[in-house]
Design a protein around this motif. Structure first.
Motif, PDB file in Angstrom:
ATOM      1  N   UNK A  17       0.827  -1.204   0.000  1.00 43.89           N
ATOM      2  CA  UNK A  17       0.000   0.000   0.000  1.00 43.89           C
ATOM      3  C   UNK A  17       0.864   1.258   0.000  1.00 43.89           C
ATOM      4  N   UNK A  18       1.976   1.191   0.713  1.00 45.78           N
ATOM      5  CA  UNK A  18       2.886   2.349   0.768  1.00 45.78           C
ATOM      6  C   UNK A  18       3.488   2.612  -0.610  1.00 45.78           C
ATOM      7  N   UNK A  19       3.858   1.542  -1.324  1.00 41.64           N
ATOM      8  CA  UNK A  19       4.402   1.703  -2.678  1.00 41.64           C
ATOM      9  C   UNK A  19       3.339   2.262  -3.613  1.00 41.64           C
ATOM     10  N   UNK A  20       2.121   1.723  -3.524  1.00 38.20           N
ATOM     11  CA  UNK A  20       1.010   2.232  -4.339  1.00 38.20           C
ATOM     12  C   UNK A  20       0.777   3.720  -4.061  1.00 38.20           C
ATOM     13  N   UNK A  21       0.756   4.112  -2.798  1.00 41.87           N
ATOM     14  CA  UNK A  21       0.531   5.511  -2.409  1.00 41.87           C
ATOM     15  C   UNK A  21       1.623   6.410  -2.985  1.00 41.87           C
ATOM     16  N   UNK A  22       2.862   5.961  -2.919  1.00 45.32           N
ATOM     17  CA  UNK A  22       3.988   6.762  -3.423  1.00 45.32           C
ATOM     18  C   UNK A  22       3.905   6.923  -4.942  1.00 45.32           C
ATOM     19  N   UNK A  23       3.524   5.853  -5.654  1.00 46.47           N
ATOM     20  CA  UNK A  23       3.377   5.964  -7.106  1.00 46.47           C
ATOM     21  C   UNK A  23       2.241   6.915  -7.444  1.00 46.47           C
ATOM     22  N   UNK A  24       1.139   6.802  -6.726  1.00 46.52           N
ATOM     23  CA  UNK A  24      -0.014   7.680  -6.974  1.00 46.52           C
ATOM     24  C   UNK A  24       0.379   9.144  -6.758  1.00 46.52           C
ATOM     25  N   UNK A  60      -8.150   5.314  -7.861  1.00 50.60           N
ATOM     26  CA  UNK A  60      -8.628   6.522  -7.189  1.00 50.60           C
ATOM     27  C   UNK A  60      -9.425   6.204  -5.949  1.00 50.60           C
ATOM     28  N   UNK A  61     -10.273   5.189  -6.038  1.00 51.80           N
ATOM     29  CA  UNK A  61     -11.065   4.777  -4.870  1.00 51.80           C
ATOM     30  C   UNK A  61     -10.154   4.226  -3.781  1.00 51.80           C
ATOM     31  N   UNK A  62      -9.206   3.372  -4.169  1.00 56.27           N
ATOM     32  CA  UNK A  62      -8.294   2.785  -3.192  1.00 56.27           C
ATOM     33  C   UNK A  62      -7.441   3.850  -2.520  1.00 56.27           C
ATOM     34  N   UNK A  63      -7.008   4.842  -3.298  1.00 57.74           N
ATOM     35  CA  UNK A  63      -6.160   5.907  -2.731  1.00 57.74           C
ATOM     36  C   UNK A  63      -6.865   6.650  -1.603  1.00 57.74           C
ATOM     37  N   UNK A  64      -8.153   6.920  -1.779  1.00 55.35           N
ATOM     38  CA  UNK A  64      -8.896   7.650  -0.747  1.00 55.35           C
ATOM     39  C   UNK A  64      -8.875   6.903   0.583  1.00 55.35           C
ATOM     40  N   UNK A  65      -8.894   5.578   0.518  1.00 52.50           N
ATOM     41  CA  UNK A  65      -8.880   4.782   1.742  1.00 52.50           C
ATOM     42  C   UNK A  65      -7.472   4.633   2.312  1.00 52.50           C
ATOM     43  N   UNK A  66      -6.494   4.554   1.426  1.00 55.37           N
ATOM     44  CA  UNK A  66      -5.117   4.307   1.846  1.00 55.37           C
ATOM     45  C   UNK A  66      -4.438   5.561   2.378  1.00 55.37           C
ATOM     46  N   UNK A  67      -4.836   6.725   1.877  1.00 53.64           N
ATOM     47  CA  UNK A  67      -4.125   7.977   2.147  1.00 53.64           C
ATOM     48  C   UNK A  67      -3.979   8.242   3.644  1.00 53.64           C
TER      49      UNK A  67
END
Length: 304
Positions: free
Chosen positions: A8-15, A64-71
């Motif tokens: 999730x941290x890698x996904x957040x950083x790429x986003x 985009x949906x996942x980012x809102x939850x992960x942020x």
């Protein structure tokens, strides 16, 4: 499903950065490592999270949906990590403030810088975000103080409301500048640069024109007051803007006029009702409220 936080941290950083290279630099791991973590997450979720377009990774709607939850989760861990560093370095406290965008481009940085002048050992955590997210952050304890727009979405805050009057901003060559005060009747047919239809300034301006029986022409929709002012400077239309966006712009090229009926923007300073403020937070809150007070709109005179 077995999703790991590192994925999730890698996904957040790429986003946030838009590239594997940027994410690798942000997290301090190799590019292949980032790519591997993303691939693992996509296998776990069973949908693509990014499309590659001209060297950048463009998020899919699912991302985009996942980012809102992960942020909130990722930023929360960042705050924990920073707290550990502060304790290791014996820092003199941390100022934790989040602000909606309008105050973040000038007002807040200048105020925080002034506050920090006599506190060289203070660490600072400052973020700008949309108002709903700021309320989530303060409620979760990620920030001590938040400045956001009404309405309050949770009954969990000590709050200090502030109503500010917006002004019409227009290009300096706009013929409307010859008027001292503007109204719907004077602005019929003038193209407006507006926030989204749910924003209070959009709703209230639309209501003012409707009540006056004057058609309201909207030309550009955007999501930041700073963007609205940039379009004004390009002569693309006029905009209702808050005093913070106007007072802390150093570029010029525009003029402002009052509008009647007044279009107000309702702000609020919030702290958590569940957690006491730190001594540092109390000091900054007192300064913040004192500096915001002059922006409060005076009550309209009553007839008679």
């Amino acid at each position: 499903m077995s999703i790991r936080f590192r994925q999730l941290q890698a996904f957040h950083a790429i986003y946030e950065t838009g590239t594997v290279t940027g994410a690798a630099a942000l997290l301090g791991i190799s590019q292949p490592g980032i790519s591997n973590l993303l691939a693992q997450l996509e296998r776990e979720t069973r949908f693509r999270l990014f499309e590659r377009v001209k060297g950048r990774l463009i998020p899919t709607p699912e991302a985009g949906v996942l980012y809102q939850e992960v942020d909130t989760v990722v930023r929360g861990l960042d705050h924990v990590s920073q707290a550990v560093v502060d304790l290791q370095n014996k820092q003199g406290g941390q100022l934790q403030v989040a602000s909606q965008h309008a105050l973040s481009f000038g007002f807040m940085p200048k105020l925080i810088a002034r506050f920090a002048q006599t506190r060289p050992d203070m660490s600072i955590s400052f973020q700008s975000q949309y108002s709903s997210k700021i309320q989530e952050w303060v409620m979760a304890g990620l920030f001590e103080i938040g400045i956001c727009e009404m309405p309050l979405l949770y009954d969990a805050f000590e709050h200090h409301p502030l109503a500010v009057e917006t002004l019409v901003a227009m290009h300096e060559d706009n013929p409307l500048a010859r008027h001292e005060v503007l109204s719907p009747a004077l602005m019929e047919g003038e193209p407006f640069i507006v926030m989204g239809p749910d924003h209070m300034t959009h709703r209230r301006t639309r209501e003012a024109f409707h009540t006056a029986g004057v058609p309201w022409r909207t030309r550009i929709h955007t999501h930041l007051f700073k963007n609205k002012l940039s379009f004004v400077k390009e002569g693309m239309g006029v905009a209702m803007l808050d005093p913070f966006a106007l007072d802390f712009d150093e570029g010029g090229g525009f003029v402002t006029r009052p509008f009647r009926p007044r279009i107000m923007m309702d702000l609020v300073v919030i702290t958590s009702r569940a957690r006491p403020l730190s001594a540092l937070g109390q000091e900054f809150l007192a300064l913040l409220l004192a500096e915001l007070a002059p922006y409060a709109a005076a009550p309209e005179p009553t007839a008679g």
